[in-house]
Design a protein around this motif. Structure first.
Motif, PDB file in Angstrom:
ATOM      1  N   GLN A  30       0.825  -1.200   0.000  1.00 61.68           N
ATOM      2  CA  GLN A  30       0.000   0.000   0.000  1.00 61.68           C
ATOM      3  C   GLN A  30       0.865   1.258   0.000  1.00 61.68           C
ATOM      4  OE1 GLN A  30      -2.450  -0.633   3.462  1.00 61.68           O
ATOM      5  NE2 GLN A  30      -4.044  -1.703   2.325  1.00 61.68           N
ATOM      6  N   GLY A  31       1.975   1.199   0.754  1.00 60.87           N
ATOM      7  CA  GLY A  31       2.876   2.349   0.807  1.00 60.87           C
ATOM      8  C   GLY A  31       3.467   2.656  -0.556  1.00 60.87           C
ATOM      9  N   ASN A  32       3.906   1.620  -1.281  1.00 56.85           N
ATOM     10  CA  ASN A  32       4.484   1.814  -2.614  1.00 56.85           C
ATOM     11  C   ASN A  32       3.432   2.268  -3.619  1.00 56.85           C
ATOM     12  OD1 ASN A  32       7.259   1.269  -2.256  1.00 56.85           O
ATOM     13  ND2 ASN A  32       6.849  -0.919  -2.143  1.00 56.85           N
ATOM     14  N   THR A  33       2.212   1.740  -3.472  1.00 59.58           N
ATOM     15  CA  THR A  33       1.131   2.178  -4.364  1.00 59.58           C
ATOM     16  C   THR A  33       0.853   3.666  -4.167  1.00 59.58           C
ATOM     17  OG1 THR A  33       0.100  -0.012  -4.321  1.00 59.58           O
ATOM     18  CG2 THR A  33      -1.290   1.835  -4.996  1.00 59.58           C
ATOM     19  N   LEU A  34       0.827   4.088  -2.918  1.00 63.44           N
ATOM     20  CA  LEU A  34       0.607   5.496  -2.611  1.00 63.44           C
ATOM     21  C   LEU A  34       1.753   6.350  -3.144  1.00 63.44           C
ATOM     22  CD1 LEU A  34      -1.124   7.615  -1.203  1.00 63.44           C
ATOM     23  CD2 LEU A  34       0.124   7.149   0.913  1.00 63.44           C
ATOM     24  N   LYS A  35       2.985   5.855  -3.011  1.00 62.48           N
ATOM     25  CA  LYS A  35       4.135   6.596  -3.516  1.00 62.48           C
ATOM     26  C   LYS A  35       4.111   6.690  -5.033  1.00 62.48           C
ATOM     27  CE  LYS A  35       7.237   5.750   0.377  1.00 62.48           C
ATOM     28  NZ  LYS A  35       8.463   5.099   0.858  1.00 62.48           N
ATOM     29  N   GLN A  36       3.619   5.642  -5.691  1.00 59.26           N
ATOM     30  CA  GLN A  36       3.488   5.698  -7.148  1.00 59.26           C
ATOM     31  C   GLN A  36       2.511   6.792  -7.562  1.00 59.26           C
ATOM     32  OE1 GLN A  36       2.312   1.730  -8.195  1.00 59.26           O
ATOM     33  NE2 GLN A  36       4.384   0.914  -8.117  1.00 59.26           N
ATOM     34  N   GLY A 127      11.220   5.207  -9.754  1.00 61.51           N
ATOM     35  CA  GLY A 127      10.477   4.147  -9.081  1.00 61.51           C
ATOM     36  C   GLY A 127      11.110   3.719  -7.774  1.00 61.51           C
ATOM     37  N   GLU A 128      10.587   2.642  -7.229  1.00 60.29           N
ATOM     38  CA  GLU A 128      11.019   2.167  -5.914  1.00 60.29           C
ATOM     39  C   GLU A 128      12.493   1.797  -5.877  1.00 60.29           C
ATOM     40  OE1 GLU A 128      10.023  -1.489  -2.770  1.00 60.29           O
ATOM     41  OE2 GLU A 128       8.913  -1.294  -4.655  1.00 60.29           O
ATOM     42  N   ASP A 129      13.005   1.181  -6.957  1.00 63.99           N
ATOM     43  CA  ASP A 129      14.393   0.704  -6.939  1.00 63.99           C
ATOM     44  C   ASP A 129      15.419   1.811  -7.184  1.00 63.99           C
ATOM     45  OD1 ASP A 129      14.152   1.196  -9.643  1.00 63.99           O
ATOM     46  OD2 ASP A 129      14.325  -0.904 -10.259  1.00 63.99           O
ATOM     47  N   GLY A 130      14.960   3.013  -7.591  1.00 65.09           N
ATOM     48  CA  GLY A 130      15.878   4.128  -7.788  1.00 65.09           C
ATOM     49  C   GLY A 130      16.809   3.963  -8.973  1.00 65.09           C
ATOM     50  N   ILE A 131      16.457   3.085  -9.922  1.00 66.80           N
ATOM     51  CA  ILE A 131      17.299   2.825 -11.093  1.00 66.80           C
ATOM     52  C   ILE A 131      16.556   3.255 -12.350  1.00 66.80           C
ATOM     53  CG2 ILE A 131      18.491   1.059 -12.442  1.00 66.80           C
ATOM     54  CD1 ILE A 131      18.682  -0.610  -9.892  1.00 66.80           C
ATOM     55  N   LEU A 132      17.195   4.075 -13.197  1.00 64.84           N
ATOM     56  CA  LEU A 132      16.591   4.495 -14.452  1.00 64.84           C
ATOM     57  C   LEU A 132      16.647   3.339 -15.447  1.00 64.84           C
ATOM     58  CD1 LEU A 132      15.378   6.759 -16.229  1.00 64.84           C
ATOM     59  CD2 LEU A 132      17.723   7.332 -16.905  1.00 64.84           C
ATOM     60  N   GLN A 133      15.487   2.836 -15.819  1.00 60.82           N
ATOM     61  CA  GLN A 133      15.427   1.699 -16.741  1.00 60.82           C
ATOM     62  C   GLN A 133      14.849   2.069 -18.098  1.00 60.82           C
ATOM     63  OE1 GLN A 133      13.252  -0.137 -13.437  1.00 60.82           O
ATOM     64  NE2 GLN A 133      14.414  -2.012 -13.804  1.00 60.82           N
ATOM     65  N   THR A 134      14.418   3.314 -18.263  1.00 60.50           N
ATOM     66  CA  THR A 134      13.810   3.771 -19.504  1.00 60.50           C
ATOM     67  C   THR A 134      14.820   4.566 -20.321  1.00 60.50           C
ATOM     68  OG1 THR A 134      11.682   3.953 -18.354  1.00 60.50           O
ATOM     69  CG2 THR A 134      11.852   5.015 -20.504  1.00 60.50           C
ATOM     70  N   ALA A 135      15.126   4.099 -21.531  1.00 57.84           N
ATOM     71  CA  ALA A 135      16.100   4.767 -22.397  1.00 57.84           C
ATOM     72  C   ALA A 135      15.394   5.602 -23.459  1.00 57.84           C
ATOM     73  CB  ALA A 135      16.996   3.719 -23.067  1.00 57.84           C
ATOM     74  N   ALA A 136      16.164   6.421 -24.166  1.00 59.59           N
ATOM     75  CA  ALA A 136      15.606   7.276 -25.223  1.00 59.59           C
ATOM     76  C   ALA A 136      15.024   6.450 -26.364  1.00 59.59           C
ATOM     77  CB  ALA A 136      16.687   8.212 -25.745  1.00 59.59           C
ATOM     78  N   THR A 137      15.426   5.197 -26.449  1.00 57.24           N
ATOM     79  CA  THR A 137      14.924   4.312 -27.499  1.00 57.24           C
ATOM     80  C   THR A 137      13.629   3.606 -27.098  1.00 57.24           C
ATOM     81  OG1 THR A 137      16.423   2.606 -26.643  1.00 57.24           O
ATOM     82  CG2 THR A 137      17.182   3.898 -28.523  1.00 57.24           C
ATOM     83  N   ASP A 138      13.135   3.899 -25.897  1.00 54.42           N
ATOM     84  CA  ASP A 138      11.888   3.302 -25.410  1.00 54.42           C
ATOM     85  C   ASP A 138      10.744   4.301 -25.569  1.00 54.42           C
ATOM     86  OD1 ASP A 138      13.106   0.889 -24.522  1.00 54.42           O
ATOM     87  OD2 ASP A 138      13.794   1.918 -22.706  1.00 54.42           O
ATOM     88  N   THR A 139       9.603   3.811 -26.014  1.00 49.01           N
ATOM     89  CA  THR A 139       8.433   4.675 -26.175  1.00 49.01           C
ATOM     90  C   THR A 139       7.569   4.709 -24.923  1.00 49.01           C
ATOM     91  OG1 THR A 139       7.198   2.834 -27.144  1.00 49.01           O
ATOM     92  CG2 THR A 139       8.346   4.307 -28.666  1.00 49.01           C
TER      93      THR A 139
END
Length: 218
Positions: A30-36, A127-139
């Motif tokens: 619930q905490g992560n859902t609220l943070k999202q 997000g929760e893990d603090g890691i950027l996983q979305t690149a410029a090549t992702d839509t």
């Protein structure tokens, strides 16, 4: 009797531990859902502030957003820059038309930041893990990232129509250029761009498929 009491106590302790563990698990969810949800709201607020501060320093009929910091974060002047997990929000900008060399506070890069068309800026919560996983090549956002993109049509509507915004999906449609019939125009305007020639009271629309301006009124 004491043995029975001890066994009952152990069983009750096990049940209580299981209940508390389950409650803790769902509390985390619930905490992560609220943070999202809070992070999505933060991205919307930042987007609104960026739209309000957008400018056209190079006078090329396209608005530019405030330039990102050197570490690809939101400018300090915006006042917000972290998501609900406390991570820095990733921010990137794109400069349409003539490259901005007039005001260093605004976007000046022509390096693609998204495969989606007519995107001026991209905001990504890590997000929760603090890691950027979305690149410029992702839509779309990847992993647990949360992404919001700012289309050029949004800035034009906000600036030209007294704050009336359009959804990001419209991106470049209904962007408007107001000029004189003898003024130089952008070489490759965005498909659907409107052009109003105020000296002759003529409105045209750019058809990218035909690479030409089509007169639509009067």
């Amino acid at each position: 009797m004491m043995l029975v009491e001890v066994m009952v106590a152990i069983i009750m302790a096990g049940i209580l531990a299981a209940v508390l563990s389950t409650m803790g698990y769902y509390t985390i969810i619930q905490g992560n859902t609220l943070k999202q949800q809070n992070s999505k709201t933060m991205l919307e607020v930042i987007r609104s502030r960026l739209l309000n501060t957008a400018s056209n320093p190079d006078s090329d009929a396209y608005f530019e957003l405030l330039k990102e910091e050197s570490n690809s974060t939101v400018p300090i002047s915006v006042g917000l820059g972290k998501d609900a997990w406390g991570h820095n929000i990733f921010y990137a900008t794109y400069d349409f038309g003539t490259q901005n060399t007039f005001n260093p506070l605004y976007a000046d890069t022509n390096t693609s930041i998204s495969l989606n068309a007519n995107v001026l800026g991209r905001l990504v919560s890590l997000g929760e893990d603090g890691i950027l996983q979305t690149a410029a090549t992702d839509t779309t956002a990847k992993g647990d990232d949360i992404m919001l993109e700012i289309g050029i049509g949004e800035t034009n509507h906000l600036k030209l129509y007294s704050g009336s915004e359009v959804t990001t999906q419209t991106r470049g449609y209904n962007s408007a250029i107001v000029a004189l019939s003898g003024d130089p125009l952008p070489i490759s305007p965005i498909n659907g761009t409107l052009l109003y020639l105020r000296d002759i009271n003529v409105t045209k629309l750019y058809d990218a498929n035909a690479s030409t301006w089509v007169q639509i009124s009067p």
